[in-house]
Design a protein around this motif. Structure first.
Motif, PDB file in Angstrom:
ATOM      1  N   ASP A  77      -2.653  -0.359   2.041  1.00 15.33           N
ATOM      2  CA  ASP A  77      -2.687  -0.549   3.497  1.00 15.33           C
ATOM      3  C   ASP A  77      -2.626   0.791   4.223  1.00 15.33           C
ATOM      4  O   ASP A  77      -3.319   0.996   5.228  1.00 15.33           O
ATOM      5  CB  ASP A  77      -1.526  -1.449   3.933  1.00 15.33           C
ATOM      6  CG  ASP A  77      -1.653  -2.861   3.388  1.00 15.33           C
ATOM      7  OD1 ASP A  77      -2.765  -3.216   2.954  1.00 15.33           O
ATOM      8  OD2 ASP A  77      -0.654  -3.587   3.386  1.00 15.33           O
ATOM      9  N   THR A  80      -5.869   2.392   4.157  1.00 18.31           N
ATOM     10  CA  THR A  80      -6.826   1.728   5.040  1.00 18.31           C
ATOM     11  C   THR A  80      -6.669   2.199   6.476  1.00 18.31           C
ATOM     12  O   THR A  80      -7.672   2.464   7.163  1.00 18.31           O
ATOM     13  CB  THR A  80      -6.641   0.202   4.953  1.00 18.31           C
ATOM     14  OG1 THR A  80      -6.794  -0.209   3.589  1.00 18.31           O
ATOM     15  CG2 THR A  80      -7.667  -0.518   5.817  1.00 18.31           C
ATOM     16  N   THR A 145       3.343  -6.310   4.117  1.00 19.94           N
ATOM     17  CA  THR A 145       2.002  -5.746   4.023  1.00 19.94           C
ATOM     18  C   THR A 145       1.042  -6.432   4.987  1.00 19.94           C
ATOM     19  O   THR A 145       1.402  -7.387   5.687  1.00 19.94           O
ATOM     20  CB  THR A 145       1.480  -5.866   2.588  1.00 19.94           C
ATOM     21  OG1 THR A 145       1.465  -7.258   2.213  1.00 19.94           O
ATOM     22  CG2 THR A 145       2.387  -5.119   1.630  1.00 19.94           C
ATOM     23  N   LEU A 146      -0.197  -5.944   4.996  1.00 18.86           N
ATOM     24  CA  LEU A 146      -1.226  -6.514   5.878  1.00 18.86           C
ATOM     25  C   LEU A 146      -1.627  -7.918   5.472  1.00 18.86           C
ATOM     26  O   LEU A 146      -2.090  -8.701   6.312  1.00 18.86           O
ATOM     27  CB  LEU A 146      -2.473  -5.617   5.841  1.00 18.86           C
ATOM     28  CG  LEU A 146      -2.473  -4.366   6.719  1.00 18.86           C
ATOM     29  CD1 LEU A 146      -3.637  -3.484   6.349  1.00 18.86           C
ATOM     30  CD2 LEU A 146      -2.558  -4.748   8.180  1.00 18.86           C
TER      31      LEU A 146
END
Length: 342
Positions: A77, A80, A145-146
């Motif tokens: 993440d 990203t 997390t995402l």
């Protein structure tokens, strides 16, 4: 968004790829020859992404062996949402931390986020300015997390973030140093080749309970409200070093408690409760097994007794006379009927 691009383009340096165009009057009529060409020509700036990339900050994000799936997703993440980051293979736990400086030099990176796992349950994060320092070591807690469903926000991949810091960062020197380290590490450099010329999300760093809380929010264009995107985690500061991954200690958190000590206190508290229950059971068992002393004569039995007069004992030698019943003998039913007939 086009207006945002033009605004950002005027702020950047003049590019050789800029084009010139001509205005056309309303109604499609061609401009008259008497009008000057300078008034009809306008310079269209080049795209923002094609500007000169001067702040060449590169962040290396990798970890040691032994991390769990949640840490792996957190690293992905961060890669990203940080287009200026690079990845590398996991480092062996037997290697010293000074090797990370050499890895950063090979990867041409001047910042590093290194995740160190211990006992497959504790996660530590190093933020370092390679190779001269300073560096800081944190304990990472409460990771989300995402991929979790509670994160409903969304943003453009590679867009530049706004960094929002708590006012407490400017009050204490250790937080001021961390603020500058966070700015250089998490902010996307301008004109980075992988970045987008948009600002649609915010990184917030908040200090609460002597910890740093990281959040990522989306900026909604309609009403400028914030929706959380993720990831989220909490950083518990341990030490700040002058060098990269070592050196003299600049600051040590006096309120930090290691996870091993925390788990030890939990075990001691649970053992104390078990010992207390066992002692209560033993006391109850001892009370049941105690021999009861039987008293032959109650001492308090004669408190309310008054002495009575002693009467002579009379012994009866003759049988008592039969009692004469004074009850009238009633005739039977048949006798009563006969008497009635007469």
């Amino acid at each position: 968004m086009s207006a945002f691009k033009r605004k950002r383009g005027r702020q950047g340096p003049v590019d050789k790829k800029a084009k010139k165009g001509k205005f056309v009057a309303d109604g499609g009529e061609a401009p008259s020859e008497t009008q000057q060409e300078e008034k009809n020509e306008v310079t269209i700036p080049a795209p923002v992404s094609s500007g000169k990339w001067t702040n060449k900050e590169r962040v290396l994000i990798f970890s040691s062996r032994g991390i769990n799936f949640r840490t792996r997703h957190l690293m992905q993440d961060l890669r990203t949402i940080m287009p200026h980051s690079k990845a590398d293979t996991k480092m062996d736990r037997k290697d010293k931390l000074f090797v990370v400086n050499e890895v950063c030099e090979i990867k041409n990176c001047n910042k590093c986020l290194f995740f160190e796992a211990k006992k497959k349950q504790d996660l530590y994060m190093w933020i370092s300015n390679c190779p001269h320092g300073p560096s800081a070591k944190f304990l990472v807690q409460n990771i989300h997390t995402l991929a979790e469903l509670k994160m409903t926000g969304n943003c453009l991949k590679g867009s530049r973030p706004l960094l929002s810091f708590d006012p407490k960062f400017d009050k204490e020197p250790q937080y001021a140093l961390l603020k500058e380290l966070f700015i250089q590490t998490f902010s996307t450099p301008r004109y980075h080749p992988k970045s987008q010329p948009f600002v649609d999300h915010v990184f917030t760093f908040t200090i609460a309970d002597n910890r740093i809380w990281f959040r990522n929010y989306q900026i909604i264009e309609e009403d400028a409200s914030l929706v959380e995107i993720g990831p989220r985690f909490v950083l518990n500061l341990i030490k700040i070093f002058q060098g990269s991954f070592g050196g003299p200690t600049l600051y040590e958190n006096p309120g930090f408690q290691s996870p091993n000590m925390h788990r030890r206190e939990i075990r001691l508290a649970a053992a104390a409760k078990v010992r207390e229950k066992q002692m209560v059971k033993e006391m109850q068992k001892m009370k049941k097994t105690d021999t009861k002393v039987d008293l032959v004569r109650d001492v308090t039995a004669d408190v309310f007794l008054t002495p009575a007069e002693e009467k002579p004992v009379h012994i009866q030698t003759e049988a008592p006379e039969p009692k004469v019943s004074r009850k009238k003998q009633k005739p039977f039913k048949r006798q009563r009927m006969q008497m009635a007939r007469r």
